[in-house]
Design a protein around this motif. Structure first.
Motif, PDB file in Angstrom:
ATOM      1  N   GLY A  28       0.821  -1.202   0.000  1.00  0.00           N
ATOM      2  CA  GLY A  28       0.000   0.000   0.000  1.00  0.00           C
ATOM      3  C   GLY A  28       0.853   1.249   0.000  1.00  0.00           C
ATOM      4  O   GLY A  28       2.069   1.201  -0.162  1.00  0.00           O
ATOM      5  N   GLY A  29       0.170   2.367   0.206  1.00  0.00           N
ATOM      6  CA  GLY A  29       0.838   3.667   0.222  1.00  0.00           C
ATOM      7  C   GLY A  29       0.136   4.654  -0.697  1.00  0.00           C
ATOM      8  O   GLY A  29       0.774   5.558  -1.237  1.00  0.00           O
ATOM      9  N   TYR A  30      -1.171   4.481  -0.855  1.00  0.00           N
ATOM     10  CA  TYR A  30      -1.987   5.384  -1.688  1.00  0.00           C
ATOM     11  C   TYR A  30      -1.447   5.520  -3.101  1.00  0.00           C
ATOM     12  O   TYR A  30      -1.555   6.579  -3.705  1.00  0.00           O
ATOM     13  N   TRP A  31      -0.846   4.461  -3.629  1.00  0.00           N
ATOM     14  CA  TRP A  31      -0.296   4.422  -4.994  1.00  0.00           C
ATOM     15  C   TRP A  31       0.840   5.422  -5.188  1.00  0.00           C
ATOM     16  O   TRP A  31       1.293   5.637  -6.292  1.00  0.00           O
ATOM     17  N   GLN A  32       1.339   6.021  -4.078  1.00  0.00           N
ATOM     18  CA  GLN A  32       2.299   7.118  -4.176  1.00  0.00           C
ATOM     19  C   GLN A  32       3.569   6.906  -3.365  1.00  0.00           C
ATOM     20  O   GLN A  32       4.518   7.682  -3.487  1.00  0.00           O
ATOM     21  N   ARG A  33       3.592   5.898  -2.521  1.00  0.00           N
ATOM     22  CA  ARG A  33       4.781   5.686  -1.682  1.00  0.00           C
ATOM     23  C   ARG A  33       4.869   4.209  -1.303  1.00  0.00           C
ATOM     24  O   ARG A  33       3.984   3.433  -1.578  1.00  0.00           O
ATOM     25  N   ASN A  34       5.962   3.880  -0.643  1.00  0.00           N
ATOM     26  CA  ASN A  34       6.319   2.538  -0.186  1.00  0.00           C
ATOM     27  C   ASN A  34       6.876   1.702  -1.344  1.00  0.00           C
ATOM     28  O   ASN A  34       6.827   2.110  -2.503  1.00  0.00           O
ATOM     29  N   ARG A  35       7.423   0.560  -0.959  1.00  0.00           N
ATOM     30  CA  ARG A  35       8.054  -0.334  -1.922  1.00  0.00           C
ATOM     31  C   ARG A  35       7.809  -1.769  -1.488  1.00  0.00           C
ATOM     32  O   ARG A  35       7.548  -2.025  -0.307  1.00  0.00           O
ATOM     33  N   ARG A  36       7.921  -2.654  -2.422  1.00  0.00           N
ATOM     34  CA  ARG A  36       7.693  -4.068  -2.099  1.00  0.00           C
ATOM     35  C   ARG A  36       8.643  -4.525  -1.002  1.00  0.00           C
ATOM     36  O   ARG A  36       8.270  -5.319  -0.141  1.00  0.00           O
ATOM     37  N   GLU A  37       9.875  -4.027  -1.024  1.00  0.00           N
ATOM     38  CA  GLU A  37      10.876  -4.445  -0.045  1.00  0.00           C
ATOM     39  C   GLU A  37      10.447  -4.130   1.393  1.00  0.00           C
ATOM     40  O   GLU A  37      10.853  -4.829   2.326  1.00  0.00           O
ATOM     41  N   ASP A  38       9.632  -3.094   1.560  1.00  0.00           N
ATOM     42  CA  ASP A  38       9.173  -2.712   2.897  1.00  0.00           C
ATOM     43  C   ASP A  38       8.265  -3.767   3.523  1.00  0.00           C
ATOM     44  O   ASP A  38       8.016  -3.743   4.726  1.00  0.00           O
ATOM     45  N   PHE A  39       7.751  -4.677   2.709  1.00  0.00           N
ATOM     46  CA  PHE A  39       6.787  -5.664   3.182  1.00  0.00           C
ATOM     47  C   PHE A  39       7.336  -7.087   3.146  1.00  0.00           C
ATOM     48  O   PHE A  39       6.591  -8.048   3.278  1.00  0.00           O
ATOM     49  N   ALA A  40       8.649  -7.222   2.992  1.00  0.00           N
ATOM     50  CA  ALA A  40       9.271  -8.546   2.938  1.00  0.00           C
ATOM     51  C   ALA A  40       9.026  -9.343   4.218  1.00  0.00           C
ATOM     52  O   ALA A  40       9.039 -10.575   4.186  1.00  0.00           O
ATOM     53  N   CYS A  41       8.765  -8.652   5.329  1.00  0.00           N
ATOM     54  CA  CYS A  41       8.507  -9.356   6.590  1.00  0.00           C
ATOM     55  C   CYS A  41       7.287 -10.272   6.484  1.00  0.00           C
ATOM     56  O   CYS A  41       7.180 -11.251   7.226  1.00  0.00           O
ATOM     57  N   PHE A  42       6.377  -9.988   5.552  1.00  0.00           N
ATOM     58  CA  PHE A  42       5.204 -10.834   5.369  1.00  0.00           C
ATOM     59  C   PHE A  42       5.590 -12.238   4.923  1.00  0.00           C
ATOM     60  O   PHE A  42       4.841 -13.184   5.111  1.00  0.00           O
ATOM     61  N   ALA A  43       6.756 -12.366   4.310  1.00  0.00           N
ATOM     62  CA  ALA A  43       7.171 -13.668   3.796  1.00  0.00           C
ATOM     63  C   ALA A  43       7.434 -14.672   4.917  1.00  0.00           C
ATOM     64  O   ALA A  43       7.187 -15.867   4.745  1.00  0.00           O
ATOM     65  N   GLU A  44       7.897 -14.196   6.053  1.00  0.00           N
ATOM     66  CA  GLU A  44       8.316 -15.101   7.127  1.00  0.00           C
ATOM     67  C   GLU A  44       7.200 -16.059   7.566  1.00  0.00           C
ATOM     68  O   GLU A  44       7.399 -17.269   7.634  1.00  0.00           O
ATOM     69  N   GLY A  45       6.036 -15.521   7.859  1.00  0.00           N
ATOM     70  CA  GLY A  45       4.940 -16.370   8.333  1.00  0.00           C
ATOM     71  C   GLY A  45       4.447 -17.336   7.276  1.00  0.00           C
ATOM     72  O   GLY A  45       4.222 -18.522   7.560  1.00  0.00           O
ATOM     73  N   ALA A  46       4.275 -16.840   6.047  1.00  0.00           N
ATOM     74  CA  ALA A  46       3.795 -17.706   4.973  1.00  0.00           C
ATOM     75  C   ALA A  46       4.810 -18.798   4.646  1.00  0.00           C
ATOM     76  O   ALA A  46       4.448 -19.957   4.448  1.00  0.00           O
ATOM     77  N   LEU A  47       6.088 -18.428   4.585  1.00  0.00           N
ATOM     78  CA  LEU A  47       7.129 -19.436   4.337  1.00  0.00           C
ATOM     79  C   LEU A  47       7.150 -20.476   5.456  1.00  0.00           C
ATOM     80  O   LEU A  47       7.305 -21.675   5.189  1.00  0.00           O
ATOM     81  N   GLY A  48       6.965 -20.023   6.680  1.00  0.00           N
ATOM     82  CA  GLY A  48       6.927 -20.933   7.827  1.00  0.00           C
ATOM     83  C   GLY A  48       5.774 -21.925   7.749  1.00  0.00           C
ATOM     84  O   GLY A  48       5.850 -23.018   8.292  1.00  0.00           O
ATOM     85  N   ALA A  49       4.709 -21.519   7.057  1.00  0.00           N
ATOM     86  CA  ALA A  49       3.549 -22.399   6.880  1.00  0.00           C
ATOM     87  C   ALA A  49       3.671 -23.255   5.614  1.00  0.00           C
ATOM     88  O   ALA A  49       2.734 -23.966   5.256  1.00  0.00           O
ATOM     89  N   GLY A  50       4.814 -23.138   4.924  1.00  0.00           N
ATOM     90  CA  GLY A  50       5.028 -23.949   3.724  1.00  0.00           C
ATOM     91  C   GLY A  50       4.559 -23.305   2.437  1.00  0.00           C
ATOM     92  O   GLY A  50       4.502 -23.970   1.410  1.00  0.00           O
ATOM     93  N   TRP A  51       4.217 -22.038   2.472  1.00  0.00           N
ATOM     94  CA  TRP A  51       3.759 -21.316   1.281  1.00  0.00           C
ATOM     95  C   TRP A  51       4.924 -20.609   0.606  1.00  0.00           C
ATOM     96  O   TRP A  51       5.933 -20.298   1.236  1.00  0.00           O
ATOM     97  N   SER A  52       4.746 -20.287  -0.670  1.00  0.00           N
ATOM     98  CA  SER A  52       5.626 -19.364  -1.376  1.00  0.00           C
ATOM     99  C   SER A  52       5.086 -17.957  -1.167  1.00  0.00           C
ATOM    100  O   SER A  52       3.910 -17.778  -0.823  1.00  0.00           O
ATOM    101  N   VAL A  53       5.927 -16.961  -1.402  1.00  0.00           N
ATOM    102  CA  VAL A  53       5.513 -15.565  -1.298  1.00  0.00           C
ATOM    103  C   VAL A  53       6.075 -14.811  -2.497  1.00  0.00           C
ATOM    104  O   VAL A  53       7.220 -15.040  -2.895  1.00  0.00           O
TER     105      VAL A  53
END
Length: 184
Positions: A28-53
């Protein structure tokens, strides 16, 4: 890369099993800010559950219009469907996103590779943005508001959950409740 733009890139975190489900999360970021890298922390839980991210980036306004941004996410999902298996990601896609990412999730829930969606604190009607400073960079037109407001569009059959945080802005909470009601 999934396109030629500087921000048209994926961060891919394949699971041990290529056929595992994949969480594709749009920032997110109102289409004007932030980057995908800022949300890499989301990968940890999904990877821990056996998912790809998979985390797509996209060009920000004012360098891209809402139409251009939506088009990039569509191309990103096309790329993931075609090229993901070569990168260890071949399972069904759960598309999710927060704020502007929730909006883009709702727009692209109909994509052929998306099996389910989770739109978090999204902006589902673009009209209220017109009268705010957010529109200085977006410069939304009547046509764009009509074509890119998920609440105004036919709802795809894809299962979708709509969630919001109780500490989110009241408008994001309202829009999430209204969008959920419209989909119900």
């Amino acid at each position: 890369p999934y396109g030629s733009g500087e921000r048209e890139r994926w961060d891919l975190f394949p699971a041990a099993e290529a056929g595992a489900p994949c969480l594709a999360f749009i920032h997110g970021g109102y289409w004007q800010r932030n980057r995908r890298e800022d949300f890499a922390c989301f990968a940890e839980g999904a990877l821990g559950a056996g998912w790809s991210v998979a985390l797509p980036g996209y060009t920000l306004a004012p360098d891209a219009t809402i139409e251009g941004i939506a088009g990039e996410i569509g191309r990103a999902l096309d790329w993931l469907a075609m090229e993901g298996p070569a990168h260890g990601i071949a399972g069904p896609v759960l598309l999710s996103g927060w704020s502007a990412g929730g909006h883009l999730t709702a727009l692209h829930a109909k994509h052929r590779s998306v099996r389910a969606a989770l739109a978090i604190s999204g902006i589902f009607d673009l009209e209220p943005i017109r009268g705010t400073t957010l529109n200085e960079k977006l410069a939304l037109t009547d046509d764009q508001i009509a074509r890119f407001s998920p609440i105004r569009l036919p709802h795809p059959a894809t299962p979708m959950a709509v969630a919001y945080g109780t500490a989110e802005l009241p408008e994001l909470q309202r829009q999430s409740r209204d969008f959920h009601a419209a989909r119900s």
